[in-house]
Design an enzyme around this catalytic site. Structure first.
Site, PDB file in Angstrom:
ATOM      1  N   ASN A  27       0.605  -0.983   0.007  1.00  0.00           N
ATOM      2  CA  ASN A  27      -0.010  -0.025  -0.183  1.00  0.00           C
ATOM      3  C   ASN A  27       0.840   1.416  -0.169  1.00  0.00           C
ATOM      4  OD1 ASN A  27       0.895  -0.059   2.520  1.00  0.00           O
ATOM      5  ND2 ASN A  27      -1.065  -0.075   3.697  1.00  0.00           N
ATOM      6  N   ASP A  29       3.191   2.474   2.151  1.00  0.00           N
ATOM      7  CA  ASP A  29       3.472   3.400   3.292  1.00  0.00           C
ATOM      8  C   ASP A  29       4.830   2.839   3.694  1.00  0.00           C
ATOM      9  OD1 ASP A  29       3.252   0.718   4.360  1.00  0.00           O
ATOM     10  OD2 ASP A  29       1.846   1.233   5.934  1.00  0.00           O
ATOM     11  N   ASP A  33       3.349  -5.828   4.489  1.00  0.00           N
ATOM     12  CA  ASP A  33       2.219  -6.011   5.061  1.00  0.00           C
ATOM     13  C   ASP A  33       1.634  -7.522   4.691  1.00  0.00           C
ATOM     14  OD1 ASP A  33       1.292  -5.617   2.601  1.00  0.00           O
ATOM     15  OD2 ASP A  33       1.048  -3.487   3.007  1.00  0.00           O
ATOM     16  N   ASP A 102       4.241 -16.509  15.150  1.00  0.00           N
ATOM     17  CA  ASP A 102       5.234 -16.218  16.228  1.00  0.00           C
ATOM     18  C   ASP A 102       4.616 -15.730  17.388  1.00  0.00           C
ATOM     19  OD1 ASP A 102       7.575 -15.494  17.516  1.00  0.00           O
ATOM     20  OD2 ASP A 102       8.745 -14.918  15.613  1.00  0.00           O
ATOM     21  N   ASP A 203       8.662 -17.731  20.952  1.00  0.00           N
ATOM     22  CA  ASP A 203       9.787 -16.704  21.345  1.00  0.00           C
ATOM     23  C   ASP A 203      10.309 -17.141  22.643  1.00  0.00           C
ATOM     24  OD1 ASP A 203      11.443 -14.387  20.559  1.00  0.00           O
ATOM     25  OD2 ASP A 203      10.192 -13.521  22.316  1.00  0.00           O
ATOM     26  N   GLU A 245      11.883 -21.285  20.728  1.00  0.00           N
ATOM     27  CA  GLU A 245      13.185 -20.472  20.818  1.00  0.00           C
ATOM     28  C   GLU A 245      13.936 -20.995  22.083  1.00  0.00           C
ATOM     29  OE1 GLU A 245      15.262 -16.256  19.819  1.00  0.00           O
ATOM     30  OE2 GLU A 245      13.209 -16.436  21.016  1.00  0.00           O
ATOM     31  N   HIS A 319      15.976 -13.320  11.919  1.00  0.00           N
ATOM     32  CA  HIS A 319      15.583 -12.012  12.171  1.00  0.00           C
ATOM     33  C   HIS A 319      16.612 -11.323  12.902  1.00  0.00           C
ATOM     34  CE1 HIS A 319      13.476 -13.672  15.300  1.00  0.00           C
ATOM     35  NE2 HIS A 319      13.296 -12.625  15.699  1.00  0.00           N
ATOM     36  N   ASP A 320      17.099 -12.052  13.869  1.00  0.00           N
ATOM     37  CA  ASP A 320      18.109 -11.448  15.042  1.00  0.00           C
ATOM     38  C   ASP A 320      19.529 -11.841  14.450  1.00  0.00           C
ATOM     39  OD1 ASP A 320      16.238 -10.635  16.822  1.00  0.00           O
ATOM     40  OD2 ASP A 320      16.196 -12.864  17.904  1.00  0.00           O
TER      41      ASP A 320
END
Length: 543
Positions: A27, A29, A33, A102, A203, A245, A319-320
């Site tokens: 969209n 921004d 998404d 997650d 997590d 995790e 992602h970490d």
């Protein structure tokens, strides 16, 4: 050979992790998404993956990029709506892809309605949903430190109490000793299961049974009781993949977590191999060269220990973590070869492989100015180490190597503006190399990293030995070669990888020089069987 159809579906599967904020913006921004993910399902089906692990998309103030949830049963407006999530689950199913949510169950956001209520009074029914200690302002209950810096304890003047937060001050820890908290969590998990999700990633789940007064955070005494109760009340009612995790896991603990009796999880993420390029006993920012011999031994230890008793999660990236091709490969002249080699090492082991978005393209780390980073951990460590007198160059060197935003730069789709990620201003700067490294180019190139990953995924479906075979490490002390076998009944695979950028002799044991068929190699042509080119990887089927 064992029939793979008798296995739980996730043993034969490959999972693709999406960091929704950085995957695809639909969209304009500047933030990825859910609709953007729907728009890219054809790409993921082409790759051959079986499930998508979505980093958190629940409602959140985004203090820690969604790992601070303010409503577990709603979607953050930046990603879309519950309707969009239901649409994603349905559309992904049409592509034979399951959605893994997650869940952050160790803590909530301080803006969650439970915590807003909990702060009103000690008598509030939600007060005991969190971990509190009476005290005097300025006299901390103990000296425990939060993972993002500072104390674990935060003073609330109106209550005359401290609350415990293992991470950000805006992430108060939930009190799992309270059965009402557990009941709320189980109801929420069952609600998502009814929506049709295919599983959950939990997590920092090994932190939920903490004992702050004893300074115990992970692997607390009630941990496995809580996990088994959760599994009975939720996961065991469906055909799910569940992965916890667990930074503090050991092989013996992992056998509990991933017991084939299904009493806890399908598997855990353990991180023993991830800490091998930092100074022992220090933080991840204290860099050290990778101990390659130790890497082989650690991965081998987990393969051998869990065989027949549990299940491994196989990953280099998430992602970490920084991009693996920049971390332990060569992201310059041998980017393609080293990315394929690292994938080969991992995907031929026993366990469920996880591909982090862009890994299949060989996306690389970045070097930004400090004010161009967005990650709370990165910004905090820059501030903390500056105050301690570290040289700026030294701090930035650590951030370039280990900062979490390395993995969070927008997905590189094509060579148009902002890599085709957004028509707006991206929330995080795009890696400038997107014009050379992107999905559009990879799909057109038969020799691309993407197409190599496709072949590795296909091999997993083709050869039961990759799912069930016994693992044996070869050349344990060789400083350059990562080699191992996988054996199941009369089938044996031999995997040989040159982990470094020099041409070397291939010193495999004599018995493996007999008849064999090369089923995959990351070079168009080998020099000879006795020579390994820089980062060369081969998979043989022994005759």
């Amino acid at each position: 050979m064992q029939n793979n159809n008798q296995q739980p579906w996730w043993k034969n599967s490959v999972v693709y992790q999406i960091y929704p904020r950085s995957f695809q913006d639909s969209n304009g921004d500047g933030i990825g998404d859910l609709q953007g993910i729907i728009d890219r399902l054809d790409y993921l089906e082409e790759l051959g993956i079986d499930a998508i692990w979505l980093s958190p998309v629940c409602k959140s103030p985004q203090d820690d990029n969604g790992y601070d949830i303010s409503d577990y049963m709603d979607i953050d407006p930046m990603f879309g709506s519950i309707k969009d999530m239901e649409n994603l689950i349905a559309r992904a199913n049409e592509h034979n892809i399951k959605i893994i949510l997650d869940l952050v169950l160790n803590h909530s956001s301080d803006e969650h309605s439970w915590f807003v209520e909990a702060k009103k009074s000690k008598d509030n029914r939600y007060h005991d949903y969190y971990v509190w200690r009476d005290g005097v302002k300025g006299e901390l209950p103990n000296d425990m430190k939060a993972c993002f810096g500072g104390s674990c304890w935060e003073w609330v003047e109106d209550l005359g109490q401290y609350y415990f937060h293992l991470f950000s001050v805006k992430q108060p820890d939930l009190n799992w000793d309270n059965p009402k908290v557990r009941e709320e969590i189980y109801n929420m998990i069952n609600w998502w299961m009814d929506k049709g999700v295919g599983g959950f990633r939990l997590d920092v789940i090994d932190q939920i049974a903490k004992e702050p007064d004893l300074k115990i955070t992970n692997n607390g005494p009630k941990l496995h009781d809580y996990i088994r109760e959760m599994s009975r009340e939720t996961f065991q009612k469906g055909d799910l993949i569940t992965v916890g995790e667990a930074w503090g896991s050991t092989p013996s603990l992992a056998k509990l977590y991933s017991n084939p009796d299904n009493s806890e999880f399908s598997m855990v993420f353990q991180f023993e191999h991830i800490g091998l390029d930092q100074e022992e006993g220090k933080e991840k920012w204290d860099l050290a060269p990778l101990d390659f011999i130790k890497l082989k031994k650690v991965l081998s230890k987990w393969q051998v220990a869990l065989h027949g008793y549990g299940w491994n999660s196989l990953f280099w990236n998430n992602h970490d973590l920084p991009r693996i091709v920049s971390r332990w490969g060569n992201d310059k002249e041998y980017r393609v070869e080293s990315a394929k080699m690292l994938a080969t090492v991992l995907h031929c082991m026993q366990g469920t492989p996880y591909i982090y978005q862009g890994e299949e393209l060989g996306m690389t780390n970045v070097k930004y100015q400090v004010d161009e980073y967005r990650d709370i951990e990165t910004l905090n460590i820059y501030e903390e180490r500056t105050q301690k007198g570290y040289a700026k160059e030294e701090i930035m060197k650590s951030i370039y190597a280990k900062g979490r935003d390395n993995a969070r730069t927008p997905m590189q789709w094509d060579s148009t503006d902002n890599a085709g990620f957004t028509k707006g201003e991206p929330w995080l700067k795009v890696n400038p190399n997107y014009t050379e490294i992107n999905a559009e180019l990879a799909l057109k190139d038969d020799n691309s990293i993407f197409n190599y990953y496709k072949k590795l995924i296909a091999l997993r479906k083709q050869y039961p030995v990759i799912i069930d075979g016994k693992f044996e490490l070869l050349l344990e002390e060789d400083p350059n070669i990562f080699a191992y076998t996988r054996t199941l009944e009369d089938t044996e695979l031999l995997v040989i990888c040159n982990f470094y950028g020099e041409t070397i002799g291939c010193t495999i044991p004599e018995q493996y020089k007999k008849d064999k068929e090369l089923i995959l190699c990351n070079y168009k042509q080998s020099v000879s069987e006795e020579v390994l080119q820089p980062y060369e990887a081969r998979i043989y089927l022994m005759k």
